[in-house]
Every structure is written in C-alpha cells, then in structure tokens.
Design an enzyme around this catalytic site. Structure first.
Site, PDB file in Angstrom:
ATOM      1  N   ARG A 239       0.864  -1.179   0.000  1.00 55.06           N
ATOM      2  CA  ARG A 239       0.000   0.000   0.000  1.00 55.06           C
ATOM      3  C   ARG A 239       0.902   1.231   0.000  1.00 55.06           C
ATOM      4  NH1 ARG A 239      -3.495  -2.714  -1.509  1.00 55.06           N
ATOM      5  NH2 ARG A 239      -5.559  -3.098  -0.632  1.00 55.06           N
ATOM      6  N   GLU A 268      -2.929   7.810  -4.129  1.00 55.12           N
ATOM      7  CA  GLU A 268      -3.556   7.327  -5.371  1.00 55.12           C
ATOM      8  C   GLU A 268      -4.904   7.991  -5.591  1.00 55.12           C
ATOM      9  OE1 GLU A 268      -3.762   3.033  -5.479  1.00 55.12           O
ATOM     10  OE2 GLU A 268      -1.673   2.871  -4.901  1.00 55.12           O
ATOM     11  N   HIS A 286      -0.905   0.306  -9.786  1.00 58.29           N
ATOM     12  CA  HIS A 286      -1.586  -0.616  -8.860  1.00 58.29           C
ATOM     13  C   HIS A 286      -2.164  -1.836  -9.603  1.00 58.29           C
ATOM     14  CE1 HIS A 286      -3.627  -0.652  -4.661  1.00 58.29           C
ATOM     15  NE2 HIS A 286      -3.393  -1.885  -5.075  1.00 58.29           N
TER      16      HIS A 286
HETATM   17  C1  GLV Z   1      -4.862  -4.979  -4.020  1.00 60.84           C
HETATM   18  O1  GLV Z   1      -4.201  -4.029  -3.764  1.00 60.84           O
HETATM   19  C2  GLV Z   1      -5.374  -5.864  -3.028  1.00 60.84           C
HETATM   20  O2  GLV Z   1      -5.278  -5.554  -1.817  1.00 60.84           O
HETATM   21  O3  GLV Z   1      -5.926  -6.921  -3.378  1.00 60.84           O
END
Ligand code: GLV
Length: 332
Positions: A239, A268, A286
């Site tokens: 993250r 983001e 991402h």
């Molecule tokens: C993507 O970032 C997830 O947490 O699946």
C-alpha cells in the site's frame, strides 16, 4: 427465505455475476467510474450485503446508514478500506480475498524489481523515442539481481512467494515480520529471519508485503532510507502510505538509495510528478493482482463469502469471526 439484496460496486466478471445472480437480488454499479460516495451511501441503505472495491470505505458513516447490512466483502486482499472494529460493532461480517492472488502479486513485484534493476522503462522509452543510436558497451548498464540480497518485509503469503522466486534467481533472502515462521518454511524457502535494521543495512533490494495499519504507515521514511545501502532499491506492491513518498523522493534524489519500483502510491490516483520524472523509478498503476485469472478468482471469493453467509455457512475468508458467534445468517 427472501433472497438477500446485494449491492456490488462493480460489474465484476461473468462467473462471479452468475453465482451472485442465481442466489441474490443483485444491484451492480456498472459505470466506468467508481461509485460516488453519496451514491454508495444511498444505494447501500436497504441492502443486506455489499461487495466493494478497495477504493470504497466501509466506515461508521456507511454502516450507520445501512441497518440491514450483514456483510461487507472487499474484492482485495488488503482491507484497510474496511473499518473492522466498526463492522464488528454493527455486527457486519467483513471479508477480503486472500490466497488467490499471491503468485500474481509476487510476479508483479518481481517484474518491477527487475525492471528497476535493469532500467527497463528507461531503455524502452529511449528506443520508442526514435533516438537510440545503436548498441554501445557501457549503455544502460543496470544492476544484476542474481547473487544479491533480497530483504522481504512482511512474510505472509505474498512475501513467501517472493522468497520462492528469489531461490530460483539465486538470491540470498532475508525476511522480517512481527513473528518468525517455522524452521521448516525457512529452510524450504532458504530465508533467514533478521531484525528490521539488518534488512535495511544488508539488502540490495527491499520488497514490502505488509498490510497498511497504524503501525506500518510510513514504515519507510527518512530514517529508514538513511540506513539503506546507496546501491539499494525499494519495491512496493503493498500500500502506498507504507512509504513516506516525500522522503522517498528525497532519498532517491540525494543518492541515499539507488531507486524504486512502485506499484502503489501514497495519494492514489495522484502520483508526484517529481517521482515520475526520475529515470531510476519504475512505476505501474496498482496492477499487483491484475491478471484476468486472478481478478476473476478474487471476485468469486467475494461472491462466495456473501452466498455462504446467507446460506448459513461461515464466509470462507471472514476477518472478524466474532460477529458470527452464536448466530446463523438469514436475510430478513
Ligand atoms: C490490491 O491491492 C489488493 O489488496 O488486493
């Protein structure tokens, strides 16, 4: 038993839609843009279940406006978008999608780590620009990954998949986590448990696989980067806020570290233009788990959690089991 009313904030994938439509009264948000917050609050008000994305917050405000809600299922493994204690307080089961995206996410981390080490973005951009003059001996020389030390921060499923890959690439693997795994796993993955400081001092590549919590917020910042090797790279597919992005920018610009490979960002979808301008930073938007196979499986896990709850079964990937203590689920 009446069919549960389910709000799904995305059109998902056909197999998940089929499973849900068969058993539930479904309402999908199918617009190309994410559901606006006000729309989400309005639509969830009379629903028994919510299937949401990591971009949607399930918090006290939403829960207090959805008195019938029994389950909030996020189609992601990270669940920092769900306020778990508020869910538990409102007796709402919270679920995520662990287990089906480990390989795909580790592949992404591996891909961007190699891309940073071997200057892939820079090389491709140059070639596509039409200005490449042809081969030269000292052109675009990057760093090898084989024979180097990989430091894995967070040794859950995805972190361990990184260790598995590191073995194949003949890297030395160090890991750090709150808890040490068993010696059998360590020897199978050839991974050595070390302190967080040793990860920083000794690694050539540091890859992050921790959830975002109050403890991991800005885990990597000015002090951390100062402890890393000037030749080291940081790889983040976890993250964005785990890394203090301003500190990362400063660390790269001042040569405290060699570069970064980032699939996630602190704010983001905004990404610092200064970061984007750096040649030694590889960026992807991402896409950690973004293979069609894996995203379909994630949607199916979310659907299955909802269906299970209303069939009186325990949702397979329930985060807060205390909500089910002594009760079976039926829609009312
Ligand atoms: C993507 O970032 C997830 O947490 O699946």
């Amino acid at each position: 038993m009446p069919r549960p009313k389910v709000l799904i904030t995305h059109s998902l994938f056909e197999p998940a839609r089929k499973a849900l439509d068969e058993k539930c009264d479904t309402e999908y948000w199918t617009a190309a843009t994410h559901i606006p917050r006000a729309e989400l609050l309005m639509r969830v008000a009379d629903k028994d279940a919510l299937i949401c994305l990591l971009t949607e917050k399930v918090d006290e405000e939403l829960l207090s406006k959805a008195p019938r809600l029994r389950i909030a299922a996020t189609v992601s493994v990270g669940y920092d978008n769900l306020d778990i204690s508020a869910c538990t307080h409102h007796k709402v089961a919270a679920t995520n999608t662990p287990g089906v995206l480990d390989d795909t996410t580790a592949d992404t981390a591996w891909m961007i780590m190699m891309a940073a080490a071997r200057r892939l973005s820079e090389a491709e951009t140059w070639l596509r620009s039409g200005t490449w003059p042809g081969w030269d001996l000292d052109q675009l020389c990057g760093a090898d990954i084989w024979g180097k030390t990989l430091g894995i921060v967070g040794f859950g499923r995805i972190g361990r998949e990184m260790a598995r890959r590191a073995k194949g690439f003949r890297m030395r693997t160090l890991y750090h986590d709150a808890a040490r795994v068993g010696s059998e796993i360590e020897s199978k993955l050839a991974a050595e448990f070390v302190s967080f400081d040793r990860i920083l001092f000794e690694s050539d590549f540091i890859t992050l696989h921790v959830p975002l919590t109050a403890q991991t917020h800005h885990l990597f910042g000015t002090k951390t980067f100062a402890q890393m090797k000037p030749t080291a790279y940081v790889v983040n597919t976890s993250r964005g806020p785990v890394v203090d992005e301003a500190a990362l920018l400063e660390a790269i610009k001042s040569g405290k570290i060699a570069g970064a490979a980032l699939d996630v960002f602190e704010f983001e979808p905004k990404v610092s233009p200064e970061l984007l301008a750096l040649k030694n930073v590889v960026v992807t938007p991402h896409i950690g788990s973004a293979s069609l196979e894996t995203r379909t499986k994630m949607a199916l896990v979310a659907a299955d959690n909802v269906i299970a709850l209303f069939e009186g079964r325990r949702p397979p990937t329930l985060i807060n089991p205390e909500v089910l203590a002594g009760q079976t689920a039926t829609s009312s």
